[in-house]
Design a protein around this motif. Structure first.
Motif, PDB file in Angstrom:
ATOM      1  N   CYS A  63       0.919  -1.139   0.033  1.00 33.98           N
ATOM      2  CA  CYS A  63      -0.097  -0.067  -0.104  1.00 33.98           C
ATOM      3  C   CYS A  63       1.162   1.280   0.128  1.00 33.98           C
ATOM      4  CB  CYS A  63      -0.882   0.106   1.057  1.00 33.98           C
ATOM      5  SG  CYS A  63       0.024   0.192   2.835  1.00 33.98           S
ATOM      6  N   LEU A  64       0.345   2.537  -0.303  1.00 38.54           N
ATOM      7  CA  LEU A  64       1.225   3.613  -0.134  1.00 38.54           C
ATOM      8  C   LEU A  64       1.522   3.825   1.137  1.00 38.54           C
ATOM      9  CD1 LEU A  64      -0.973   5.909  -2.486  1.00 38.54           C
ATOM     10  CD2 LEU A  64       0.981   4.555  -3.133  1.00 38.54           C
ATOM     11  N   VAL A  65       2.778   4.578   1.173  1.00 36.63           N
ATOM     12  CA  VAL A  65       3.114   5.073   2.674  1.00 36.63           C
ATOM     13  C   VAL A  65       2.734   6.612   2.538  1.00 36.63           C
ATOM     14  CG1 VAL A  65       4.781   3.514   2.748  1.00 36.63           C
ATOM     15  CG2 VAL A  65       5.297   5.838   1.910  1.00 36.63           C
ATOM     16  N   MET A  87      -3.944   3.815  -0.222  1.00 37.72           N
ATOM     17  CA  MET A  87      -4.545   3.126  -0.985  1.00 37.72           C
ATOM     18  C   MET A  87      -3.515   1.559  -1.201  1.00 37.72           C
ATOM     19  SD  MET A  87      -5.731   5.023  -4.514  1.00 37.72           S
ATOM     20  CE  MET A  87      -4.242   6.263  -4.774  1.00 37.72           C
ATOM     21  N   LEU A  88      -4.425   0.596  -1.347  1.00 36.89           N
ATOM     22  CA  LEU A  88      -3.685  -0.685  -1.734  1.00 36.89           C
ATOM     23  C   LEU A  88      -3.372  -0.926  -2.952  1.00 36.89           C
ATOM     24  CD1 LEU A  88      -6.285  -2.904   0.416  1.00 36.89           C
ATOM     25  CD2 LEU A  88      -4.250  -2.121   1.367  1.00 36.89           C
ATOM     26  N   ARG A  89      -2.540  -1.930  -3.480  1.00 35.24           N
ATOM     27  CA  ARG A  89      -1.780  -2.187  -4.647  1.00 35.24           C
ATOM     28  C   ARG A  89      -2.910  -2.075  -5.821  1.00 35.24           C
ATOM     29  NH1 ARG A  89       0.483  -7.842  -5.786  1.00 35.24           N
ATOM     30  NH2 ARG A  89      -1.921  -8.157  -5.904  1.00 35.24           N
ATOM     31  N   ARG A 212      13.870   6.346  10.124  1.00 38.06           N
ATOM     32  CA  ARG A 212      12.424   6.088  10.107  1.00 38.06           C
ATOM     33  C   ARG A 212      11.883   7.416  10.610  1.00 38.06           C
ATOM     34  NH1 ARG A 212       9.844   5.225  15.021  1.00 38.06           N
ATOM     35  NH2 ARG A 212      10.991   5.527  17.131  1.00 38.06           N
ATOM     36  N   ILE A 213      10.423   7.345  10.398  1.00 35.79           N
ATOM     37  CA  ILE A 213       9.497   8.257  10.821  1.00 35.79           C
ATOM     38  C   ILE A 213       8.375   7.711  11.294  1.00 35.79           C
ATOM     39  CG2 ILE A 213       8.370   8.844   8.837  1.00 35.79           C
ATOM     40  CD1 ILE A 213       9.149  11.756   9.023  1.00 35.79           C
ATOM     41  N   ALA A 214       7.694   8.692  12.318  1.00 31.88           N
ATOM     42  CA  ALA A 214       6.316   8.241  12.975  1.00 31.88           C
ATOM     43  C   ALA A 214       5.238   8.191  11.989  1.00 31.88           C
ATOM     44  CB  ALA A 214       6.250   9.229  14.145  1.00 31.88           C
ATOM     45  N   ARG A 215       4.746   7.342  12.100  1.00 34.04           N
ATOM     46  CA  ARG A 215       3.244   7.491  11.135  1.00 34.04           C
ATOM     47  C   ARG A 215       2.338   8.851  11.646  1.00 34.04           C
ATOM     48  NH1 ARG A 215       2.280   6.269   6.419  1.00 34.04           N
ATOM     49  NH2 ARG A 215       2.306   8.529   6.329  1.00 34.04           N
ATOM     50  N   ARG A 216       2.193   9.173  12.886  1.00 30.50           N
ATOM     51  CA  ARG A 216       1.434  10.232  13.489  1.00 30.50           C
ATOM     52  C   ARG A 216       2.161  11.027  14.627  1.00 30.50           C
ATOM     53  NH1 ARG A 216      -2.048   6.027  12.156  1.00 30.50           N
ATOM     54  NH2 ARG A 216      -3.608   6.354  10.504  1.00 30.50           N
ATOM     55  N   TYR A 217       1.920  12.090  14.797  1.00 28.65           N
ATOM     56  CA  TYR A 217       2.344  12.903  15.821  1.00 28.65           C
ATOM     57  C   TYR A 217       1.498  14.018  16.163  1.00 28.65           C
ATOM     58  CZ  TYR A 217       5.752  15.249  18.767  1.00 28.65           C
ATOM     59  OH  TYR A 217       6.485  15.924  19.762  1.00 28.65           O
ATOM     60  N   ARG A 218       1.132  14.123  17.338  1.00 29.81           N
ATOM     61  CA  ARG A 218       0.483  15.460  17.652  1.00 29.81           C
ATOM     62  C   ARG A 218      -0.909  15.447  17.137  1.00 29.81           C
ATOM     63  NH1 ARG A 218       3.956  20.213  20.220  1.00 29.81           N
ATOM     64  NH2 ARG A 218       1.737  20.599  21.253  1.00 29.81           N
ATOM     65  N   GLY A 255       1.616   2.292   5.722  1.00 27.44           N
ATOM     66  CA  GLY A 255       0.118   2.582   5.642  1.00 27.44           C
ATOM     67  C   GLY A 255      -0.542   1.365   5.836  1.00 27.44           C
ATOM     68  N   ARG A 256      -0.424   0.491   6.250  1.00 28.63           N
ATOM     69  CA  ARG A 256      -1.009  -0.939   6.227  1.00 28.63           C
ATOM     70  C   ARG A 256      -1.766  -0.811   7.336  1.00 28.63           C
ATOM     71  NH1 ARG A 256       1.650  -7.048   5.860  1.00 28.63           N
ATOM     72  NH2 ARG A 256      -0.279  -8.295   6.633  1.00 28.63           N
ATOM     73  N   ASP A 257      -2.814  -1.389   7.199  1.00 24.61           N
ATOM     74  CA  ASP A 257      -3.956  -1.560   8.446  1.00 24.61           C
ATOM     75  C   ASP A 257      -4.421  -0.242   8.795  1.00 24.61           C
ATOM     76  OD1 ASP A 257      -4.003  -4.182   7.935  1.00 24.61           O
ATOM     77  OD2 ASP A 257      -2.459  -4.533   9.582  1.00 24.61           O
ATOM     78  N   GLY A 258      -4.488   0.833   7.869  1.00 20.26           N
ATOM     79  CA  GLY A 258      -4.752   2.249   8.476  1.00 20.26           C
ATOM     80  C   GLY A 258      -3.621   3.015   8.896  1.00 20.26           C
ATOM     81  N   GLY A 259      -2.292   2.401   8.480  1.00 15.59           N
ATOM     82  CA  GLY A 259      -0.966   3.183   8.988  1.00 15.59           C
ATOM     83  C   GLY A 259      -0.442   3.117  10.426  1.00 15.59           C
ATOM     84  N   HIS A 260       0.665   2.773  10.610  1.00 14.24           N
ATOM     85  CA  HIS A 260       1.476   2.714  11.843  1.00 14.24           C
ATOM     86  C   HIS A 260       2.993   3.048  11.549  1.00 14.24           C
ATOM     87  CE1 HIS A 260       0.765  -1.363  10.543  1.00 14.24           C
ATOM     88  NE2 HIS A 260       2.255  -1.532  10.979  1.00 14.24           N
ATOM     89  N   ASP A 261       3.603   2.865  12.817  1.00 19.11           N
ATOM     90  CA  ASP A 261       5.020   3.172  12.730  1.00 19.11           C
ATOM     91  C   ASP A 261       5.513   1.615  12.441  1.00 19.11           C
ATOM     92  OD1 ASP A 261       4.556   5.636  13.833  1.00 19.11           O
ATOM     93  OD2 ASP A 261       5.688   5.571  15.692  1.00 19.11           O
ATOM     94  N   ILE A 262       6.727   1.662  11.916  1.00 19.58           N
ATOM     95  CA  ILE A 262       7.563   0.447  12.009  1.00 19.58           C
ATOM     96  C   ILE A 262       8.735   0.629  12.791  1.00 19.58           C
ATOM     97  CG2 ILE A 262       9.259  -1.064  10.494  1.00 19.58           C
ATOM     98  CD1 ILE A 262       7.231  -0.749   8.101  1.00 19.58           C
ATOM     99  N   ASP A 263       8.553  -0.145  14.001  1.00 15.27           N
ATOM    100  CA  ASP A 263       9.509  -0.096  14.982  1.00 15.27           C
ATOM    101  C   ASP A 263      10.175  -1.291  15.301  1.00 15.27           C
ATOM    102  OD1 ASP A 263      10.840   0.363  17.265  1.00 15.27           O
ATOM    103  OD2 ASP A 263       9.357   0.345  18.631  1.00 15.27           O
ATOM    104  N   LEU A 264      11.451  -1.423  14.607  1.00 19.20           N
ATOM    105  CA  LEU A 264      12.230  -2.895  14.371  1.00 19.20           C
ATOM    106  C   LEU A 264      12.518  -3.293  15.970  1.00 19.20           C
ATOM    107  CD1 LEU A 264      14.779  -1.665  11.736  1.00 19.20           C
ATOM    108  CD2 LEU A 264      12.397  -2.779  11.558  1.00 19.20           C
TER     109      LEU A 264
END
Length: 444
Positions: A63-65, A87-89, A212-218, A255-264
């Protein structure tokens, strides 16, 4: 309905055309839209089919990021009911193909361009799978990701290990049972590692230097904050890294499942094995640089830096935004691992997600710098009537995204129109020539 279904491939490729666009992806379609609006005769030559890269080179859950509201191709802004979604593929494919069907561009699908060279008397000669075409002007809208990168030592891995590039990855079921090594943590590597992890596969991840960057902030998507701050409009010349930004790695997020961070680090807590940069193969053991800690810390620092910028913007503008605690690392390696013995590891597959390299060998025009990158000013090269479009950081951060292609395509279309109006196959306007020459001198 796909473009092919709506408008079958045109036959009878003309022997001469005022403008030839090579590539029928979103960049090629965008310049075609502008040329159609201007009444400029042209063809778009696409070796496969419109949007085929989104179909053939993306995994099933791709999906799009960037949020859907940033999808704004010329004359075709996102019109769905989920502007904050991703958007998904298949939705991306439909968006691009519906765009093409909306203005019926002169696309010739299944026509591969194998050589481009200056033509005697002016213009350019394109050698294609459908014959030779002479064009007064040419737009190379083929992007910059041409050949998948796989290290030379990959051939020395045990024969029983399945190997594929991220371009060929589709889903976890595609791989044999067992554990999987994913090499690289750019957007593709990080998201494929998550895809496998969520499917219950044991993942070993070679972590690179990608930030990396956060999906959402404040209270908002970080992309929205950065858009407000003008980051996607910043010209590459004003970037702190200058034109070196063009070869940088994008931040990983999803952006998967509504969007979230990827935290390794969270993945590590959940059982994923993390390593530093994969450096090679010694006998039956993979070797890694002792830089896992540094890579994780740097990724966090980049994320923190972006939040600092957002905080300052909120304070300066007096925006009423909720406060938010900063990220606290949930895991850190006791020491950086430097070796992984393959025998007995359970690894049955490797996914190489270490990028692509450009291949412009078919372009026989002297417009490239010492690294093989086409020198240009906002897509206008020093070769009269030759343009590039759709490259990362062609002009701004938004250039390689749906968000910035419209502006880039309009600029190139203006240059094409100016040359067409001048009625000459040689010479750019003084302004364009100065810009192209300046770009060439900086990168020579």
């Amino acid at each position: 309905m796909t473009l092919t279904e709506a408008a079958p491939t045109r036959t009878g490729l003309p022997a001469h055309v005022p403008v030839a666009v090579v590539g029928g992806g979103q960049a090629g379609l965008s310049i075609s839209w502008h040329l159609v609006q201007r009444g400029v005769e042209h063809v778009v030559l696409e070796r496969e089919s419109v949007a085929h890269e989104w179909v053939d080179a993306r995994w099933d859950t791709f999906c799009l990021v960037t949020p859907n509201w940033q999808c704004r191709l010329p004359g075709w802004p996102y019109a769905g009911d989920d502007p904050e979604g991703f958007m998904l593929r298949d939705e991306i494919v439909d968006y691009v193909r519906s765009y093409a069907a909306s203005f019926d561009p002169p696309v010739h699908e299944g026509v591969a361009v194998t050589r481009l060279a200056p033509a005697a008397g002016g213009g350019y000669l394109l050698t294609t799978s459908a014959g030779e075409v002479h064009a007064d002007q040419v737009v190379l809208a083929v992007g910059g990701y041409h050949l998948p990168v796989v290290p030379s030592y990959a051939s020395a891995l045990p024969a029983g290990i399945t190997q594929l590039h991220s371009q060929a990855y589709r889903n976890p079921e595609q791989l044999p049972e067992g554990e999987v090594l994913v090499v690289g943590t750019g957007q593709s590597g990080a998201q494929i590692a998550e895809d496998l992890h969520l499917a219950g596969r044991r993942v070993h991840l070679a972590v690179g230097s990608a930030p990396r960057i956060a999906r959402r902030y404040r209270g908002r998507d970080v992309v929205a904050w950065l858009d407000d701050l003008g980051h996607y409009d910043l010209p590459v010349e004003q970037h702190r890294d200058g034109e070196a930004a063009r070869v940088g790695t994008n931040h990983y997020v999803t952006g998967r499942d509504g969007g979230h961070d990827i935290d390794l680090r969270t993945f590590a807590v959940q059982g994923m094995r993390l390593y530093g940069t994969l450096t090679g193969l010694a006998g039956s053991a993979l070797t890694f640089a002792p830089n896992l800690t540094a890579h994780l810390d740097r990724a966090d620092a980049v994320d923190d830096g972006a939040k600092d910028v957002i905080d300052r913007h909120i304070a300066a503008a007096g925006i009423d935004a909720p406060t938010e605690d900063r990220y606290v690392p949930v895991w850190a390696p006791e020491q950086d691992p430097t070796e992984l013995e393959l025998e007995g590891s359970g690894i049955t597959a490797v996914v190489w997600a270490i990028g692509f390299r450009a291949d412009w060998s078919w372009v026989k025009v002297p417009v490239f710098d010492g690294t093989g990158y086409p020198t240009h000013h906002r897509g206008v090269t020093a070769a009269p009537g030759l343009f590039v479009l759709g490259l990362p950081w062609l002009h701004t951060w938004g250039s390689g995204r749906f968000a910035g292609i419209a502006r880039d395509a309009e600029f190139v279309a203006d240059a094409i129109t100016e040359l067409s109006a001048a009625g000459t196959r040689t010479g750019l306007s003084s302004a364009l020539a100065a810009g192209a020459a300046s770009s060439a001198s900086r990168t020579a």
